[in-house]
Design a protein around this motif. Sequence first.
Motif, PDB file in Angstrom:
ATOM      1  N   MET A  24      26.632  43.826  36.748  1.00  0.00           N
ATOM      2  CA  MET A  24      26.963  44.607  35.545  1.00  0.00           C
ATOM      3  C   MET A  24      27.645  45.903  35.985  1.00  0.00           C
ATOM      4  SD  MET A  24      24.253  45.499  32.556  1.00  0.00           S
ATOM      5  CE  MET A  24      24.672  46.569  31.198  1.00  0.00           C
ATOM      6  N   HIS A  25      28.653  46.326  35.222  1.00  0.00           N
ATOM      7  CA  HIS A  25      29.282  47.626  35.496  1.00  0.00           C
ATOM      8  C   HIS A  25      28.285  48.725  35.121  1.00  0.00           C
ATOM      9  CE1 HIS A  25      32.708  44.875  34.634  1.00  0.00           C
ATOM     10  NE2 HIS A  25      33.305  45.544  35.597  1.00  0.00           N
ATOM     11  N   VAL A  26      28.043  49.629  36.045  1.00  0.00           N
ATOM     12  CA  VAL A  26      27.023  50.665  35.812  1.00  0.00           C
ATOM     13  C   VAL A  26      27.533  52.012  36.321  1.00  0.00           C
ATOM     14  CG1 VAL A  26      24.667  51.401  36.340  1.00  0.00           C
ATOM     15  CG2 VAL A  26      25.159  48.964  36.082  1.00  0.00           C
TER      16      VAL A  26
ATOM     17  N   VAL B 127      27.524  47.444  39.633  1.00  0.00           N
ATOM     18  CA  VAL B 127      28.901  47.572  40.125  1.00  0.00           C
ATOM     19  C   VAL B 127      29.420  48.987  39.833  1.00  0.00           C
ATOM     20  CG1 VAL B 127      31.234  46.632  39.976  1.00  0.00           C
ATOM     21  CG2 VAL B 127      29.256  45.116  39.735  1.00  0.00           C
ATOM     22  N   HIS B 128      30.040  49.598  40.819  1.00  0.00           N
ATOM     23  CA  HIS B 128      30.591  50.952  40.806  1.00  0.00           C
ATOM     24  C   HIS B 128      29.498  51.980  41.130  1.00  0.00           C
ATOM     25  CE1 HIS B 128      34.601  49.826  39.566  1.00  0.00           C
ATOM     26  NE2 HIS B 128      34.073  49.073  38.620  1.00  0.00           N
ATOM     27  N   SER B 129      28.636  52.272  40.179  1.00  0.00           N
ATOM     28  CA  SER B 129      27.523  53.215  40.419  1.00  0.00           C
ATOM     29  C   SER B 129      28.010  54.515  41.070  1.00  0.00           C
ATOM     30  CB  SER B 129      26.443  52.561  41.279  1.00  0.00           C
ATOM     31  OG  SER B 129      25.983  51.381  40.655  1.00  0.00           O
TER      32      SER B 129
ATOM     33  N   CYS C 252      32.657  40.836  46.189  1.00  0.00           N
ATOM     34  CA  CYS C 252      31.536  40.740  45.249  1.00  0.00           C
ATOM     35  C   CYS C 252      31.862  41.225  43.842  1.00  0.00           C
ATOM     36  CB  CYS C 252      30.333  41.486  45.800  1.00  0.00           C
ATOM     37  SG  CYS C 252      29.534  40.588  47.142  1.00  0.00           S
ATOM     38  N   HIS C 253      33.119  41.603  43.585  1.00  0.00           N
ATOM     39  CA  HIS C 253      33.455  41.964  42.204  1.00  0.00           C
ATOM     40  C   HIS C 253      34.957  41.904  41.960  1.00  0.00           C
ATOM     41  CE1 HIS C 253      32.866  43.634  38.252  1.00  0.00           C
ATOM     42  NE2 HIS C 253      33.857  44.475  38.473  1.00  0.00           N
ATOM     43  N   ALA C 254      35.349  40.988  41.084  1.00  0.00           N
ATOM     44  CA  ALA C 254      36.763  40.888  40.707  1.00  0.00           C
ATOM     45  C   ALA C 254      36.850  40.379  39.278  1.00  0.00           C
ATOM     46  CB  ALA C 254      37.490  39.930  41.649  1.00  0.00           C
ATOM     47  N   HIS C 255      38.023  40.525  38.696  1.00  0.00           N
ATOM     48  CA  HIS C 255      38.326  39.934  37.382  1.00  0.00           C
ATOM     49  C   HIS C 255      39.659  39.212  37.540  1.00  0.00           C
ATOM     50  CE1 HIS C 255      35.464  42.756  35.242  1.00  0.00           C
ATOM     51  NE2 HIS C 255      35.795  43.528  36.258  1.00  0.00           N
ATOM     52  N   LEU C 256      39.628  37.997  38.029  1.00  0.00           N
ATOM     53  CA  LEU C 256      40.886  37.258  38.214  1.00  0.00           C
ATOM     54  C   LEU C 256      41.631  37.110  36.895  1.00  0.00           C
ATOM     55  CD1 LEU C 256      39.589  34.512  40.673  1.00  0.00           C
ATOM     56  CD2 LEU C 256      41.024  36.490  41.226  1.00  0.00           C
TER      57      LEU C 256
ATOM     58  N   THR D  51      36.799  44.320  44.929  1.00  0.00           N
ATOM     59  CA  THR D  51      38.148  44.854  44.692  1.00  0.00           C
ATOM     60  C   THR D  51      38.334  45.313  43.253  1.00  0.00           C
ATOM     61  OG1 THR D  51      38.934  42.650  44.127  1.00  0.00           O
ATOM     62  CG2 THR D  51      39.215  43.366  46.414  1.00  0.00           C
ATOM     63  N   ASP D  52      37.495  44.778  42.328  1.00  0.00           N
ATOM     64  CA  ASP D  52      37.799  44.880  40.902  1.00  0.00           C
ATOM     65  C   ASP D  52      39.126  44.179  40.645  1.00  0.00           C
ATOM     66  OD1 ASP D  52      37.228  45.523  38.246  1.00  0.00           O
ATOM     67  OD2 ASP D  52      36.399  47.455  38.800  1.00  0.00           O
ATOM     68  N   SER D  53      39.803  44.458  39.524  1.00  0.00           N
ATOM     69  CA  SER D  53      40.970  43.631  39.179  1.00  0.00           C
ATOM     70  C   SER D  53      42.282  44.306  39.542  1.00  0.00           C
ATOM     71  CB  SER D  53      40.973  43.356  37.676  1.00  0.00           C
ATOM     72  OG  SER D  53      41.481  44.472  36.978  1.00  0.00           O
TER      73      SER D  53
END
Length: 400
Positions: free
Chosen positions: A203-205, A260-262, A65-69, A311-313
């Motif tokens: 959104m990164h939070v 995202v993160h929180s 649910c969260h990556a930056h390819l 995973t994030d990037s």
Amino acid sequence: MQEFPRYLYRAPFVVTGNGRVIADGAVLTENGLVAAVGSYADLKDVDAQVEDYEGHVITPALVNCHAHLELSYLAGLPGDCPAPGDMVGWIRGLLAARAAHGDVAAQNDASLMALARLYAGGCRAVADIGNREESGLIGGGFKTEVLFFLELLGLCGDSENAALAALAGIDADVRCTAHAPYSAGSALIRALKARAGHALFPMHVAESAQEVEFLRTGSGPFADFLTERGVPVAAFTPPGMGAVRYLDSLGVLDKHTLCVHSVHVEDDEISLLATRGAAVCICPGSNRFMGVGVAPVQKMLAHGIPLVLGTDSLASNPHLSLWWEMQVLREDHPDLPPEVVFAMASVNGARLLGIEDRIGALAPGVSSSLLAVRCPAKTEAEVLDYLTSIGTEISLEWLE
Ligand SMILES: [Zn+2]
């Protein structure tokens, strides 16, 4: 011979994604879809080609649910955080590495390799964030579905106005989102959320303590960094509160918002997330890499907040594997039930992305592209424990 052969996949265990483990299980597939799930004893008499997966467990595909390819070409290049939790220091390294590696063709190749890596790890869908609109095309032809979000930044003054002007020119079918409360101003965040409507808004939070310091006081490492970058920080009025409470004050927290993160959220902010119905994407591997801390997952679960995994990037995570995320999550929270962790990597993510009728659970009507994971477990209890702690040692093949 039938035009569309039916297969009966048999394994010592079948995991449904919702925490159910079926011993001596079987999955009947037909026309690309699961037709039935149950014990082999119940399904053995159906007319189908039997495929035996001794020593394996059959599971649904996973969802990231969260990556930056788009950042894959920076794998390892920003280096570690200069100090644990020094996110600003890491961002400086990221920007320096980005400036030194501007070959777009090479960047796209790295993104494609990362996507192939996700697929090899059993991931069937990924929510991907990027800053270049053309990155939205990266998933074309891949079996791992890419839900691309174009991320906008602009904290205040000219940079925020420029982002708002750019937003007005972006095609309506491009999903857009804001980067973070420290990099997107209130007008930009509100405009993006309004544009998203009832679609997912990630959104990164509250990723780092430095972020919360900036939002509370308007000073600290983030203020220094933004000033260095030419952002007129004095034009930004710090909200004087934590990131979640700030977003709520903007009216952008609801059941379509994915925080995202929180990591750095107060107890009252956890209650607020629950009240608004917002979901949270935990990125355990990236958080560990950055040393920003551990998200209060147990409290979030106790409040009924929908939790998923990302995973994030590759710039902040040596691995691009949901198996690694599950392992780190369990190491960080040894009391978490393995079935809860597995659901975060599978059915919860599919539900959040609106694809649960196709992917993420193992039930009649969903896609028959499933995983056969090598698994030495001998009892039902051992199966989910194994799946959520094996990490990058995982060995799997696709059934499709
Ligand atoms: Zn991210």
